[in-house]
Design a protein around this motif. Structure first.
Motif, PDB file in Angstrom:
ATOM      1  N   THR A   1       7.594   2.089  -4.713  1.00 35.26           N
ATOM      2  CA  THR A   1       8.767   2.555  -3.681  1.00 35.26           C
ATOM      3  C   THR A   1      10.003   2.719  -4.136  1.00 35.26           C
ATOM      4  O   THR A   1      10.071   3.726  -2.500  1.00 35.26           O
ATOM      5  CB  THR A   1       8.597   0.418  -3.596  1.00 35.26           C
TER       6      THR A   1
ATOM      7  N   TRP B   1      13.389  -3.955   0.302  1.00 32.39           N
ATOM      8  CA  TRP B   1      11.685  -3.482   0.887  1.00 32.39           C
ATOM      9  C   TRP B   1      10.225  -3.667  -0.441  1.00 32.39           C
ATOM     10  O   TRP B   1      11.475  -3.627  -0.764  1.00 32.39           O
ATOM     11  CB  TRP B   1      11.877  -1.961   0.927  1.00 32.39           C
TER      12      TRP B   1
ATOM     13  N   ALA C   1      -1.297  -4.167  -0.242  1.00 28.50           N
ATOM     14  CA  ALA C   1      -0.926  -3.064   0.777  1.00 28.50           C
ATOM     15  C   ALA C   1      -1.436  -0.986   0.275  1.00 28.50           C
ATOM     16  O   ALA C   1      -0.942  -1.045   1.663  1.00 28.50           O
ATOM     17  CB  ALA C   1       0.757  -3.025  -0.026  1.00 28.50           C
TER      18      ALA C   1
ATOM     19  N   GLN D   1      11.471  -6.174   4.379  1.00 28.80           N
ATOM     20  CA  GLN D   1      10.664  -7.190   4.694  1.00 28.80           C
ATOM     21  C   GLN D   1      12.460  -8.052   5.026  1.00 28.80           C
ATOM     22  O   GLN D   1      12.853  -7.346   4.337  1.00 28.80           O
ATOM     23  CB  GLN D   1      10.854  -7.839   3.388  1.00 28.80           C
TER      24      GLN D   1
ATOM     25  N   ARG E   1       6.776  -0.400   0.038  1.00 26.53           N
ATOM     26  CA  ARG E   1       7.259   0.888   1.509  1.00 26.53           C
ATOM     27  C   ARG E   1       6.769  -0.143   2.795  1.00 26.53           C
ATOM     28  O   ARG E   1       6.295   0.506   3.855  1.00 26.53           O
ATOM     29  CB  ARG E   1       5.326   1.680   1.263  1.00 26.53           C
ATOM     30  N   SER E   2       7.501  -1.278   2.923  1.00 24.79           N
ATOM     31  CA  SER E   2       7.373  -1.980   3.777  1.00 24.79           C
ATOM     32  C   SER E   2       8.747  -3.231   3.711  1.00 24.79           C
ATOM     33  O   SER E   2       9.309  -3.933   2.607  1.00 24.79           O
ATOM     34  CB  SER E   2       5.860  -2.908   4.055  1.00 24.79           C
TER      35      SER E   2
END
Ligand SMILES: NC(=O)c1ccc[n+]([C@@H]2O[C@H](COP(=O)([O-])OP(=O)(O)OC[C@H]3O[C@@H](n4cnc5c(N)ncnc54)[C@H](OP(=O)(O)O)[C@@H]3O)[C@@H](O)[C@H]2O)c1
Length: 314
Positions: A260, A278, A26, A284, A281-282
Motif C-alpha cells: 500500500t 489505508w 483484496a 478505511q 489500497r482502500s
C-alpha cells in the motif's frame, strides 16, 4: 484474564482483513501495478527491517533514489548490496529515537542535496521493557511518534519536502483499540509502562497527525497514513512471539505489507483532512469502536504537546 479476552476478541475481529487472507482477497480486484519512480528521491526510515526493506528495494528497483535510514551499518551495507541499482541506494546511519540525531540528519548533505519526493515514516517499535533514551524520553514514544514529528516538521521547515511530493506514515491496526491520549504517551516510570498500550497510542497519534498536517499544509505535500496488516518480520518475532506462533501461517510477507505504501506513492490519492487510514489500497475508517472517539485531546493539542517536548530538548 479480562485483558486476554479483550485481546482475543480484538484479533478475532480483524483476522480476516489484517492477515494474508485479507491481502489475497483484496488483491483479486487489483490491476497490474508497474510504477515508475525514476527521478524521485525517497527517504525511508527503518529501511533495513521487514516492511521498510521491502519498500526500499522495490522503490529502488522502480527507479527511485532511496535514502535508507536505520542504525546498523552492516544491515545498511547488506541492503545496498541487495538493491537492483546500488548506486541509487544511499545508506544513512541514524538513531531515530534521538531528536538531536534527527536534526543532524535533516541538515546532512545526503538528505539536503535534493528535495524529497516521498518520505516514508516507517520506523516503529513495540517494546516489552521500559527504557529511556539519553534525552530522557520513553524509547518507543521517541521512535514511533516524536521522531516522525521532528523529522517531518524539520524537513518541511527547511523546504526539503517537494511540494508535489507525498509523506506516508506507517501506523498499525493496533491503534483501533486506543483513543488519542496525551498524558501517558511519554511514560517516565517503569511501573506504569505498558508497551502494547504505548505502541497503540503512538500509532493512533500518527493517524491524528496525518489529518493535522493535511490541514496545515493544504496538500503541499499531501500526507497519507496506512497500516500494513500483520506481517512476519523481525519486529513481530521479537516483540510478539506468542502472536507470531499462533498466527504464523496467515501472516503476510514483507512485500504484502509494503504494497500500500508503494501504491500510494504511485497513485497519489487526494490527501484528507478528515482522517481515515489505508489498508490494501482502500481507505478505511479511523475508528472501529465508539469508545476511541471519546477523548479530550485533539490533533492541535497533540501537535502542541510534541512541539513543546521537542523545544524543551533544545
Ligand atoms: N510487522 C507487522 O505486523 C506490523 C503491523 C502493523 C504495523 N507495523 C509497523 O510497520 C513498521 C515496520 O515494522 P517492521 O515489523 O517491518 O519492523 P522491524 O522488522 O522491527 O524493522 C524495524 C526497522 O527499524 C529500524 N530501527 C529500529 N529502531 C530504530 C531507531 N531507533 N533508529 C533507526 N532505525 C531504527 C531497524 O533497523 P536497526 O535496528 O538497524 O536500526 C529496522 O530497519 C513499524 O512502524 C511497525 O509499527 C508492523
Amino acid at each position: 484474564m479480562l485483558r486476554s479476552l479483550a485481546s482475543l476478541l480484538f484479533y478475532a475481529r480483524f483476522v480476516s482483513s489484517f492477515s494474508a487472507l485479507g491481502y489475497r482477497r483484496a488483491a483479486r480486484n487489483w490491476d497490474d501495478f508497474r510504477p515508475d519512480f525514476s527521478g524521485q528521491t525517497w527517504l525511508i526510515t527503518g529501511a533495513t527491517g521487514g516492511i521498510g526493506r521491502a519498500i526500499a528495494l522495490t522503490a529502488n528497483q522502480h527507479g527511485a533514489r532511496v535514502l535508507a535510514v536505520a542504525r546498523n551499518g552492516d544491515k545498511l551495507a547488506a541492503l545496498k548490496a541487495a538493491a537492483a541499482t546500488p548506486k541509487r541506494l544511499v545508506p544513512v546511519c541514524c538513531d531515530l529515537s534521538l531528536m538531536a540525531a534527527i536534526r543532524r540528519l535533516t541538515e546532512s548533505p545526503a538528505v539536503s542535496r535534493r528535495p524529497i519526493d516521498v518520505l516514508v515514516n516507517n520506523v516503529g517499535v513495540l517494546l516489552n521493557r521500559h527504557q529511556l533514551t539519553d534525552e530522557g524520553l520513553e524509547m518507543s514514544f521517541a521512535t514511533n511518534l516524536l521522531g516522525h514529528f521532528v523529522l517531518t516538521e524539520g524537513l518541511k521547515q527547511m523546504g526539503q519536502l517537494a511540494t508535489d511530493g507525498i509523506v506516508i506514515n506507517v501506523s498499525s491496526g493496533g491503534m483501533y483499540g486506543m483513543p488519542l491520549k496525551l498524558e501517558p504517551m511519554n511514560c517516565q516510570a517503569a511501573k506504569d509502562f505498558d508497551g502494547m498500550a504505548a505502541y497503540a497510542m503512538h500509532k493512533r497519534a500518527m493517524v491524528e497527525l496525518t489529518a493535522w498536517w493535511n490541514q496545515q499544509w493544504q496538500g503541499q505535500p499531501g500526507v497519507q497514513v496506512m497500516h500494513p496488516g500483520w506481517v512476519d518480520t523481525e519486529g513481530v518475532k521479537t516483540s510478539l512471539p506468542g502472536f507470531r506462533r499462533t498466527l504464523k501461517r496467515v501472516l503476510r510477507d514483507a512485500a504484502q505489507g509494503a504494497d500500500t505504501v508503494l501504491w500510494l506513492a504511485d497513485k497519489r490519492p487526494e490527501a484528507s483532512e478528515k482522517g481515515g487510514i489505508w489498508l490494501d489500497r482502500s481507505l478505511q475508517p479511523a475508528h472501529e469502536f465508539s469508545f476511541t472517539r471519546r477523548t479530550t485531546a485533539t490533533a492541535d493539542s497533540l501537535a502542541e504537546y510534541l512541539a513543546d517536548i521537542n523545544q524543551a530538548l533544545g
